[in-house]
Design an enzyme around this catalytic site. Structure first.
Site, short mmCIF file in Angstrom:
data_model
loop_
_atom_site.label_atom_id
_atom_site.label_comp_id
_atom_site.label_asym_id
_atom_site.label_seq_id
_atom_site.Cartn_x
_atom_site.Cartn_y
_atom_site.Cartn_z
N ASP A 8 0.87 -1.17 0.00
CA ASP A 8 0.00 0.00 0.00
C ASP A 8 0.92 1.23 0.00
O ASP A 8 2.09 1.13 0.41
CB ASP A 8 -0.86 -0.07 1.27
CG ASP A 8 -1.63 1.19 1.51
OD1 ASP A 8 -2.44 1.53 0.65
OD2 ASP A 8 -1.41 1.83 2.55
N ASP A 10 -0.05 5.11 0.85
CA ASP A 10 -0.27 6.07 1.94
C ASP A 10 -0.32 5.34 3.29
O ASP A 10 -1.22 4.52 3.51
CB ASP A 10 -1.61 6.80 1.75
CG ASP A 10 -1.68 7.58 0.44
OD1 ASP A 10 -0.71 8.28 0.12
OD2 ASP A 10 -2.70 7.47 -0.26
#
Ligand code: B16
Ligand code: MG
Length: 210
Positions: A8, A10
């Protein structure tokens, strides 16, 4: 056997999750809507419009107003992104990515954000991954596994052979549904279905070494 890692963006590779919080907070303050870090945790990994719906729960606005709010938030977010430089990437993150590649693992990004490539360019990581799947590739955002399935396909691996590293409950849900090995960092460590929890990203190196 683990052959790849899908990250991922952020809240995992970069702390741009804090920029999302600040940009939503500015909008919420202007609208006089209560918003705090606890509520912000529900927005992790969730698309821009779905995040807005969570913030506006209990309030009524027209579709036109909502689109304008989402754009306003994104403009604030992108102003904050202007401050990004390669120094924003921690040594721990850089070393972990290099080490995984040295071990022969494929690495990819699986992010709901439509700003992914802008962010990776600004911090000098645009060529660091074998593949990028992001908010511009998908119809359904996390907790749907679409973005991770696209990332796995782009690195030529089966979900069962890939770790997904996530800071979001929605992201761990997506990893589980998609058949990936769910690994959590930060807020997502409280999710019951995680296989491993990381304190720092380099803890990954112990897992792939098992
Ligand atoms: P944008 P990730 C997600 O990125 C963020 O966690 C989430 O807060 C944000 O709403 C979403 O991207 C969409 O971002 O507005 O930039 O398209 O955690 O999946 O890397
Ligand atoms: Mg995240």
């Amino acid at each position: 056997m683990i052959k790849g890692v899908i990250f991922d963006l952020d809240g995992v590779i970069l702390s741009t999750d804090d920029f999302h919080y600040k940009a939503w907070k500015k909008l919420a303050n202007r609208l006089n809507i209560p918003f705090n870090r606890e509520k912000n945790n529900r927005l992790r990994g969730v698309s821009r419009m779905a995040s807005l719906e969570i913030i506006l729960e209990g309030y009524h606005f027209s579709e036109e107003e909502k689109l304008a709010f989402a754009e306003e938030k994104n403009n604030t977010y992108r102003e904050l992104l202007n401050g990004l430089t390669p120094d924003f990437v921690s040594v721990d993150v850089r070393d972990t990515l290099d080490e995984l590649k040295n071990k022969g693992l494929k690495i990819a990004i699986g992010s709901s954000s439509k700003n992914t490539k802008l962010i990776l360019s600004r911090v000098g990581l645009i060529n660091a991954f074998d593949a990028i799947a992001d908010g511009t590739d998908i119809k359904k955002s996390k907790p749907d596994p679409e973005v991770f399935l696209i990332a796995a396909k782009r690195i030529g691996l089966e979900p069962k052979d890939c770790i997904v590293v996530e800071d979001a409950f929605a992201g761990i849900d997506a990893a589980v549904v998609g058949g990936f090995v769910p690994v959590a960092i930060g807020d997502a460590c409280a999710h019951k279905q995680v296989k491993y929890k990381l304190e720092v990203l380099s803890d990954l190196l112990k897992i792939v070494g098992e």
